[in-house]
Design an enzyme around this catalytic site. Structure first.
Site, PDB file in Angstrom:
ATOM      1  N   CYS A   1       7.438  72.623  10.109  1.00 21.59           N
ATOM      2  CA  CYS A   1       7.391  72.949  11.317  1.00 21.59           C
ATOM      3  C   CYS A   1       6.103  72.157  11.713  1.00 21.59           C
ATOM      4  O   CYS A   1       5.253  71.463  10.921  1.00 21.59           O
ATOM      5  CB  CYS A   1       7.174  74.403  11.567  1.00 21.59           C
ATOM      6  SG  CYS A   1       5.667  74.931  10.518  1.00 21.59           S
TER       7      CYS A   1
ATOM      8  N   ASP B   1      36.443  66.560 -11.868  1.00 19.73           N
ATOM      9  CA  ASP B   1      36.713  67.469 -10.590  1.00 19.73           C
ATOM     10  C   ASP B   1      38.464  67.292 -10.517  1.00 19.73           C
ATOM     11  O   ASP B   1      38.896  66.349 -10.850  1.00 19.73           O
ATOM     12  CB  ASP B   1      35.939  66.919  -9.470  1.00 19.73           C
ATOM     13  CG  ASP B   1      36.525  67.725  -8.188  1.00 19.73           C
ATOM     14  OD1 ASP B   1      36.256  68.935  -8.358  1.00 19.73           O
ATOM     15  OD2 ASP B   1      36.854  67.299  -7.440  1.00 19.73           O
TER      16      ASP B   1
ATOM     17  N   ASP C   1      34.359  63.774  -6.237  1.00 17.42           N
ATOM     18  CA  ASP C   1      34.527  62.806  -5.145  1.00 17.42           C
ATOM     19  C   ASP C   1      33.926  63.350  -3.851  1.00 17.42           C
ATOM     20  O   ASP C   1      33.791  63.114  -2.697  1.00 17.42           O
ATOM     21  CB  ASP C   1      35.939  62.581  -4.822  1.00 17.42           C
ATOM     22  CG  ASP C   1      36.684  63.752  -4.222  1.00 17.42           C
ATOM     23  OD1 ASP C   1      36.584  64.627  -4.888  1.00 17.42           O
ATOM     24  OD2 ASP C   1      37.695  63.616  -3.292  1.00 17.42           O
TER      25      ASP C   1
ATOM     26  N   CYS D   1       2.757  72.649  10.105  1.00 16.17           N
ATOM     27  CA  CYS D   1       2.595  71.846   8.824  1.00 16.17           C
ATOM     28  C   CYS D   1       1.778  70.488   9.132  1.00 16.17           C
ATOM     29  O   CYS D   1       0.848  70.111   8.373  1.00 16.17           O
ATOM     30  CB  CYS D   1       3.829  71.418   8.154  1.00 16.17           C
ATOM     31  SG  CYS D   1       4.772  73.045   7.536  1.00 16.17           S
TER      32      CYS D   1
ATOM     33  N   CYS E   1       9.462  31.362 -17.908  1.00 17.71           N
ATOM     34  CA  CYS E   1       9.645  32.189 -19.315  1.00 17.71           C
ATOM     35  C   CYS E   1       9.689  33.669 -18.985  1.00 17.71           C
ATOM     36  O   CYS E   1       9.122  34.193 -17.922  1.00 17.71           O
ATOM     37  CB  CYS E   1       9.136  31.481 -20.462  1.00 17.71           C
ATOM     38  SG  CYS E   1       7.604  32.146 -20.496  1.00 17.71           S
TER      39      CYS E   1
ATOM     40  N   ASP F   1      30.285  68.195  -5.023  1.00 19.84           N
ATOM     41  CA  ASP F   1      30.262  67.731  -6.304  1.00 19.84           C
ATOM     42  C   ASP F   1      28.915  67.026  -6.662  1.00 19.84           C
ATOM     43  O   ASP F   1      28.563  66.558  -7.829  1.00 19.84           O
ATOM     44  CB  ASP F   1      31.407  66.743  -6.802  1.00 19.84           C
ATOM     45  CG  ASP F   1      32.803  67.084  -6.663  1.00 19.84           C
ATOM     46  OD1 ASP F   1      32.854  68.350  -6.968  1.00 19.84           O
ATOM     47  OD2 ASP F   1      33.658  66.547  -6.357  1.00 19.84           O
TER      48      ASP F   1
ATOM     49  N   CYS G   1       6.124  35.022 -18.252  1.00 19.87           N
ATOM     50  CA  CYS G   1       5.714  35.021 -16.827  1.00 19.87           C
ATOM     51  C   CYS G   1       6.176  36.527 -16.420  1.00 19.87           C
ATOM     52  O   CYS G   1       5.209  37.237 -15.592  1.00 19.87           O
ATOM     53  CB  CYS G   1       6.569  33.931 -16.185  1.00 19.87           C
ATOM     54  SG  CYS G   1       6.158  32.252 -16.730  1.00 19.87           S
TER      55      CYS G   1
END
Length: 812
Positions: free
Chosen positions: A18, A499, A705, A21, A85, A709, A88
């Site tokens: 709110c 699922d 999906d 805060c 390399c 889930d 680095c």
């Protein structure tokens, strides 16, 4: 506080509920010396000015934390230039991780840095400044479009041509020196030592070697200087030390006409061979990122859009959501959209890896870059720019290719100390050989060979190149892997939770049975069901509403709509309390149930035994009928489950559906273990329970999906989202299966195993190369020129081995 000393910062704050805060955070911050803070509750961000001489950034974060709020970390993807390399990359990573609130991972192969940072302590500009301080360059990564890709290709082609020109010059200057060396080998030991140096005058050798050393080899000196200035040591330091020792020793002998063999051919040939190796390495590395390039080229540049009743060809990048576009046969979709009219088949192989074309009709979704094969499609744009599925795939693949696998951390630790250790070995070799042979020239050659043969590049390329090819091949097969850690972890799966709806089944339920109670009209039962389901997007709800629409049944006015978690829906319709949901929700005592209702309930249970979902409807607490909804099992599900079992996985089905329906679907799919009637909020707990049972045996995965889930996907060790599922599920998952087929899980595990095999092979060859090469060079069994060629080839062989992953194919 003067403008010169003021630091301005803007960063997010988490936990505000709110406006009070926001006021609290402002008060806490403004109590600190020199701080002027403003907190915006709507945007959840803090804007402040302060003097870092009076208050450190860490104190700001600490004060916000004490007030009960937090500053969330952010992630930046940076393109890094100048790395030569793995050392680095290790140096840049170490430098970034020394910054407060920073957790960085730098990938040498992809030239990218993934940096998680606290925005209150540092910003992206500060991260880039730290990289530049170390002698490298960086820029924030952005999504590539066609123009950006063309510009990058042009820059790379220009750099390649410059490298080729420098290499050609190095070859021209070095060949006479190498010809002399070959001639000396041809004459053998019978040739007097003093005559060897006379085959090509020393001053000619010096003239040929000097431009190779300081003009063509300037890049090595520049890179070595930057590395040392940053407090690290990379491969260029070894090259500069080795070639400079050989060149300077030979120059001293030449200038003062001292006896002994000069090694101009060694210093020049080493630089030429290393330059050649890096060119070939860069070309091979470019092939490892070919998946991204191939995806970028798929996007069409223009689109035909309806404007003022006419078709106008416009730049595809200018399309907006809601624009209506037309795609003729043989053309590609410019953006994601929904078909308004027309029927056709679309080739979506570039997204899903599925070779069979997909039928499209009004209401079907189409995706950018997929090819319309026949017929004319008219569609409305639903996703443009960075919001298209193709753009999301490119972003996911790019991020995965820039990430690090856990196995890489050991290699990084070795690379960080590799160069100093090799320099130490070379110094010991020089002193020991000189002491034993009393020949400084011989000791110098051995030391130079040690410096040149050592190669942290092959170690640094072993893991990321395999990851880049593996994730690219996954993308081609419709398997989008979020990061390298997931790719490594997938092969350790020993249990998989699946699922039911939309994963094992098609996810497109249809209303198949309407069972009204005696005395209840079928139309009234359907009307009440359609009324309560009209505000829901759940697949079962859509099955009911679409069936009602087909029969011309419209929703009735309702009030006081309420959702009862795990049970169903209830509302007031025409003055009556109507409930829709699980039959057990409003079932009375079976013993007191009238015979007609008992018979009706038996019919509903028979539908459940057929694998159908049964939804009950009640008015004022009394059941008035049941609806049977069928979501057919995917044709591929039984074979996919069998294949997962063959891989050693325990497959468990998880569903919120009733036990009878769950048992029927599980039996059809070949799954022995299942959990039914699981509430959405309890799915994650089921995952944790299975994890506890498999502790020490392996990882636990989850395939889903739907929105419900998402918590379970987040809780799993490795999570898979069916690509056709909700955005929330896709965001929560580690691996996205674009094709929407459970076979993709088995393919992902197989790809994980294949990639890990390549990584192990690469690391074995890289370690073996250095373990054997350095001692051989130290004992004088390797000429510096041969050592230079071997060093160049080591990196090329590792990258080439990774490219063999391009042969991987997902099994049908």
């Amino acid at each position: 506080m003067s403008q010169a000393t003021a630091t301005v910062a803007t960063f997010p704050v988490r936990g505000m509920s709110c406006a009070a805060c926001a006021t609290t955070i402002e008060k806490v911050l403004n109590k600190l010396p020199s701080v002027k803070a403003q907190v915006n509750f709507a945007s959840e961000r803090v804007h402040l000015e302060y003097d870092q001489r009076q208050v450190e950034p860490a104190r700001l974060v600490e004060s916000i934390g004490k007030a009960g709020f937090s500053v969330p970390t952010e992630v930046a993807m940076l393109d890094v230039a100048g790395m030569s390399c793995a050392a680095c990359a290790a140096g840049i990573e170490s430098g970034l991780n020394k910054l407060p609130g920073v957790n960085a991972a730098v990938n040498f192969a992809s030239a990218k840095a993934r940096v998680e940072y606290n925005p209150a302590l540092i910003d992206v500009a500060g991260l880039i400044a730290r990289i530049r301080k170390g002698g490298f360059d960086a820029s924030e990564q952005r999504d590539l479009d066609g123009a950006e890709l063309a510009a990058r290709e042009a820059r790379e082609l220009k750099a390649w041509r410059k490298q080729l020109l420098m290499f050609a010059a190095a070859v021209a200057l070095t060949l006479p020196l190498l010809a002399q060396m070959v001639a000396m080998f041809g004459h053998g030991l019978s040739m007097p030592g003093h005559a060897m140096a006379d085959m090509l005058p020393r001053w000619v050798q010096w003239l040929l070697a000097t431009p190779v050393q300081f003009w063509i080899g300037a890049r090595f000196y520049q890179a070595a200087f930057k590395s040392l200035r940053a407090g690290t040591a990379n491969m260029d330091v070894l090259v500069v030390l080795g070639t400079s020792m050989a060149y300077l020793y030979s120059t001293v002998l030449t200038l003062f006409a001292l006896p002994g063999h000069v090694y101009f051919e060694a210093s020049a040939a080493i630089i030429m061979l290393i330059l050649c190796g890096r060119m070939l390495e860069a070309r091979a590395k470019r092939k490892t990122s070919s998946a991204i390039r191939a995806l970028l080229t798929l996007r069409p540049r223009t689109a035909k859009v309806e404007r003022g009743g006419e078709l106008v060809e416009v730049d595809a990048g200018t399309l907006m959501v809601g624009d209506v576009f037309v795609v003729a046969a043989g053309e590609s979709m410019p953006v994601d959209g929904e078909v308004l009219s027309g029927r056709s088949s679309v080739d979506e192989a570039m997204l899903s890896g599925e070779s069979m074309p997909v039928k499209k009709e009004p209401g079907s979704k189409v995706y950018a870059a997929t090819v319309n094969q026949n017929g004319l499609l008219r569609a409305r744009a639903t996703g443009v720019g960075a919001d298209t599925l193709l753009a999301q795939i490119i972003r996911l693949v790019d991020e995965a290719q820039g990430s690090k696998a856990p196995i890489q951390h050991l290699v990084d630790k070795i690379a960080a100390v590799f160069v100093p250790v090799v320099v130490g070995i070379a110094l010991i070799t020089l002193l020991a050989t000189w002491a034993l042979t009393h020949e400084f020239a011989t000791a110098l050659v051995h030391a130079v060979a040690v410096l040149v043969i050592a190669c942290p590049c092959s170690l640094g390329l072993a893991t990321p190149t395999a990851i880049m090819v593996g994730t690219g091949m996954g993308a081609k097969a419709g398997i989008l892997i979020r990061n390298a850690e997931v790719l490594e972890r997938a092969r350790a799966l020993r249990a998989l939770i699946v699922d039911k709806t939309g994963t094992l089944t098609r996810g497109r339920p249809e209303l198949t049975d309407v069972l009204p109670a005696p005395g209840v009209a079928r139309a009234d039962l359907l009307a009440l069901a359609v009324t309560l389901e009209s505000g829901s997007e759940h697949p079962l709800a859509r099955a009911v509403t679409e069936h009602g629409k087909a029969e011309g049944i419209a929703p009735r006015p309702m009030a006081h709509m309420d959702t009862v978690p795990g049970k169903g829906l209830q509302a007031e319709v025409e003055g009556r309390r109507v409930q829709l949901g699980a039959p057990g929700w409003f079932a009375g005592d079976p013993a007191a149930e009238p015979a007609p209702l008992a018979a009706l309930r038996a019919q509903a249970e028979a539908l459940q035994g057929q694998g159908k979902t049964v939804v009950g409807v009640a008015v004022d607490g009394v059941a008035i009928g049941y609806l049977g909804i069928a979501d057919r099992l995917r044709d591929s599900s039984p074979a996919a489950v069998q294949r997962l079992k063959q891989l050693g996985l325990d497959v468990v089905m998880l569903t919120g559906d009733n036990r009878h329906t769950a048992a029927a679907i599980a039996a059809q799919a070949g799954i022995g273990a299942f959990r039914a009637e699981v509430l959405p909020q309890d799915k994650a707990e089921e995952v944790r329970r299975l994890q506890a049972g498999h502790r020490g045996k392996g990882q636990v995965g989850m395939v889903g999906d739907g929105i419900n889930d998402a918590p379970a996907l987040a809780a799993a060790d490795v999570s898979f989202a069916i690509g056709a599922g909700s955005d929330v599920a896709v965001e929560a998952a580690d691996i996205v299966l674009v094709k929407g087929d459970l076979n993709g899980v088995a393919a992902a595990i197989d790809l994980s195993a294949a990639t890990l095999r390549k990584i192990r092979q690469n690391l074995f060859f890289a370690f073996l190369y250095n373990v054997l090469g350095i001692p051989l060079a130290a004992f004088g069994l390797l000429n510096p020129v041969i050592a230079g060629a071997a060093m160049a080839m080591s990196s090329i062989s590792v990258v080439s081995n990774s490219l063999l992953l391009n042969r991987w194919r997902a099994r049908a």
